[in-house]
Design a protein around this motif. Structure first.
Motif, PDB file in Angstrom:
ATOM      1  N   ARG A  58     -10.719  26.210  29.856  1.00  0.00           N
ATOM      2  CA  ARG A  58     -10.916  26.375  30.935  1.00  0.00           C
ATOM      3  C   ARG A  58     -12.354  27.241  31.403  1.00  0.00           C
ATOM      4  O   ARG A  58     -12.829  28.199  30.740  1.00  0.00           O
ATOM      5  CB  ARG A  58      -9.822  27.066  31.973  1.00  0.00           C
ATOM      6  CG  ARG A  58      -8.745  26.463  32.131  1.00  0.00           C
ATOM      7  CD  ARG A  58      -7.304  26.984  32.682  1.00  0.00           C
ATOM      8  NE  ARG A  58      -7.838  27.019  33.964  1.00  0.00           N
ATOM      9  CZ  ARG A  58      -6.974  27.711  35.115  1.00  0.00           C
ATOM     10  NH1 ARG A  58      -6.080  28.447  34.535  1.00  0.00           N
ATOM     11  NH2 ARG A  58      -7.358  27.656  36.234  1.00  0.00           N
ATOM     12  N   ALA A  59     -13.051  26.855  32.471  1.00  0.00           N
ATOM     13  CA  ALA A  59     -14.330  27.568  32.678  1.00  0.00           C
ATOM     14  C   ALA A  59     -14.440  27.508  34.269  1.00  0.00           C
ATOM     15  O   ALA A  59     -14.418  26.446  34.917  1.00  0.00           O
ATOM     16  CB  ALA A  59     -15.476  26.620  32.235  1.00  0.00           C
ATOM     17  N   ARG A  77     -11.107  39.316  41.169  1.00  0.00           N
ATOM     18  CA  ARG A  77     -10.089  38.909  41.600  1.00  0.00           C
ATOM     19  C   ARG A  77      -9.647  37.469  41.009  1.00  0.00           C
ATOM     20  O   ARG A  77      -8.624  37.081  40.697  1.00  0.00           O
ATOM     21  CB  ARG A  77     -10.000  38.494  43.320  1.00  0.00           C
ATOM     22  CG  ARG A  77      -9.561  39.601  44.070  1.00  0.00           C
ATOM     23  CD  ARG A  77      -9.458  39.360  45.537  1.00  0.00           C
ATOM     24  NE  ARG A  77     -10.492  38.870  46.168  1.00  0.00           N
ATOM     25  CZ  ARG A  77     -11.558  39.365  46.594  1.00  0.00           C
ATOM     26  NH1 ARG A  77     -11.681  40.665  46.421  1.00  0.00           N
ATOM     27  NH2 ARG A  77     -12.612  38.812  47.260  1.00  0.00           N
ATOM     28  N   ILE A  78     -10.898  36.689  40.817  1.00  0.00           N
ATOM     29  CA  ILE A  78     -10.716  35.223  40.403  1.00  0.00           C
ATOM     30  C   ILE A  78     -10.314  35.382  38.799  1.00  0.00           C
ATOM     31  O   ILE A  78      -9.353  34.630  38.542  1.00  0.00           O
ATOM     32  CB  ILE A  78     -11.788  34.490  40.455  1.00  0.00           C
ATOM     33  CG1 ILE A  78     -12.259  34.069  41.985  1.00  0.00           C
ATOM     34  CG2 ILE A  78     -11.824  33.300  39.710  1.00  0.00           C
ATOM     35  CD1 ILE A  78     -13.549  33.346  42.340  1.00  0.00           C
ATOM     36  N   ALA A  79     -11.187  36.354  38.217  1.00  0.00           N
ATOM     37  CA  ALA A  79     -10.627  36.387  36.606  1.00  0.00           C
ATOM     38  C   ALA A  79      -9.332  36.792  36.467  1.00  0.00           C
ATOM     39  O   ALA A  79      -8.411  36.417  35.492  1.00  0.00           O
ATOM     40  CB  ALA A  79     -11.609  37.594  36.100  1.00  0.00           C
ATOM     41  N   CYS A  80      -8.823  37.914  37.348  1.00  0.00           N
ATOM     42  CA  CYS A  80      -7.243  38.166  37.363  1.00  0.00           C
ATOM     43  C   CYS A  80      -6.231  37.122  37.618  1.00  0.00           C
ATOM     44  O   CYS A  80      -5.327  36.921  36.959  1.00  0.00           O
ATOM     45  CB  CYS A  80      -7.384  39.625  38.042  1.00  0.00           C
ATOM     46  SG  CYS A  80      -7.901  40.822  37.674  1.00  0.00           S
ATOM     47  N   GLU A  81      -6.542  36.535  38.895  1.00  0.00           N
ATOM     48  CA  GLU A  81      -5.649  35.668  39.557  1.00  0.00           C
ATOM     49  C   GLU A  81      -5.469  34.317  39.009  1.00  0.00           C
ATOM     50  O   GLU A  81      -4.503  33.769  38.556  1.00  0.00           O
ATOM     51  CB  GLU A  81      -5.902  35.694  40.877  1.00  0.00           C
ATOM     52  CG  GLU A  81      -5.405  37.080  41.592  1.00  0.00           C
ATOM     53  CD  GLU A  81      -5.809  37.230  43.053  1.00  0.00           C
ATOM     54  OE1 GLU A  81      -6.200  36.271  43.746  1.00  0.00           O
ATOM     55  OE2 GLU A  81      -5.960  38.460  43.461  1.00  0.00           O
ATOM     56  N   GLU A  82      -6.838  33.792  38.538  1.00  0.00           N
ATOM     57  CA  GLU A  82      -6.914  32.346  38.172  1.00  0.00           C
ATOM     58  C   GLU A  82      -6.649  32.444  36.675  1.00  0.00           C
ATOM     59  O   GLU A  82      -6.276  31.265  36.145  1.00  0.00           O
ATOM     60  CB  GLU A  82      -7.940  31.592  38.517  1.00  0.00           C
ATOM     61  CG  GLU A  82      -7.890  31.632  40.158  1.00  0.00           C
ATOM     62  CD  GLU A  82      -8.832  30.611  40.775  1.00  0.00           C
ATOM     63  OE1 GLU A  82      -9.347  29.598  39.913  1.00  0.00           O
ATOM     64  OE2 GLU A  82      -9.410  30.812  41.796  1.00  0.00           O
TER      65      GLU A  82
END
Ligand code: NAP
Length: 258
Positions: A58-59, A77-82
């Motif tokens: 995934r990237a 937020r994106i690194a944690c949530e996705e």
């Protein structure tokens, strides 16, 4: 050798080109999912496409500026949530203002401010936002890209070096404070690395390239691959007992024994 980072989430800053892009590829080749961050949305999305196609991980491209707090908060937020990360944080930055000059000719306060922001504050801004999200996971790797000119002054490099020394010091402090959480923090200090990727052509005249090659016992420039290999190793399971260190990737240019 299995580096033990398959399925981990790596955030790589300044990764739309050059060293950052290549580091993201190297981590993805070991099975890490990557979150890419830089200002140029199109270039960043193209790198994410390449990485998904070449490595099957995934990237995610997160366009943003390391100097803009709200962009960095969105990155967290994106690194944690996705991707349930980050496990690995690569603190790469953009370059100091061009052209570099002799120290006493660096008289423009705006250039010093820009160098401080690009080289040091950008790293602190990303670290203060993302490192707290790494605590409590029991494992983590932080690697900052600095420069071997921190240890061996290079002509006309004061503007590019002064604040990178600050990054080395910051990372050393960080290492002491996050070790209890199973997180290591180290620097990779390159110099004399071939940057012909930047223009698609040789970055130096033949005379400049020859002068640079003479600075190392190996008599050549280094490759991006040689930097990425060391960064990837420091992100690995095997590097778990290395922290607070800085590893030169400079062909032996630094003259000191210790
Ligand atoms: N080549 C060497 O021998 C050597 C030695 C020591 C250190 N270094 C250092 O290594 C670093 C990488 O070098 P490089 O050759 O890969 O540089 P590069 O090709 O110019 O790439 C710089 C990257 O930084 C990003 N960037 C710049 N400012 C940013 C910001 N405010 N927020 C987010 N991203 C930003 C750029 O993307 P956007 O423009 O899309 O934001 C780009 O992806 C530089 O700091 C360089 O000085 C190089």
């Amino acid at each position: 050798m299995d580096l033990g980072i398959q399925g981990k989430t790596a955030v790589v800053t300044a990764s739309s080109s050059g060293m950052g892009r290549n580091i993201a590829h190297a981590l993805a080749a070991e099975g890490a999912n990557v979150v890419l961050f830089a200002r140029s949305a199109d270039k960043l999305e193209a790198v994410a496409d390449e990485i998904r196609a070449q490595h099957g991980v995934r990237a995610i491209a997160v366009p943003g500026d390391m100097l803009a707090q709200h962009d960095v908060a969105r990155l967290r937020r994106i690194a944690c949530e996705e991707l349930e990360g980050p496990d690995i944080l690569i603190l790469n930055t953009g370059r100091a203002p061009n052209p570099l000059r002799a120290t006493l000719d660096e008289t423009d306060e705006a250039r010093w401010t820009q160098a401080y922001q690009n080289q040091l504050w950008s790293v602190i801004q990303v670290a203060k936002e993302l490192v707290p999200a790494m605590l409590g996971r029991g494992w983590g790797r932080i690697v900052a890209v600095t420069s071997a000119s921190v240890k061996q002054p290079m002509p006309h490099h004061s503007l590019s070096t002064v604040f990178r020394a600050g990054v080395s010091t910051y990372v050393k402090h960080l290492a002491n404070e996050v070790g209890h959480a199973g997180i290591t923090a180290n620097c990779v200090a390159p110099a004399l690395i071939d940057t012909s990727h930047r223009s698609g052509q040789a970055a130096y005249t033949p005379e400049q390239a020859a002068a640079r090659k003479r600075l190392t016992p190996l008599g050549r420039m280094g490759s991006q691959e040689e930097v990425c290999g060391v960064v990837t190793f420091l992100a690995s399971r095997q590097a778990g007992f290395i922290t607070g260190s800085s590893i030169n990737v400079e062909g032996g240019m630094v003259g000191a024994i210790f």
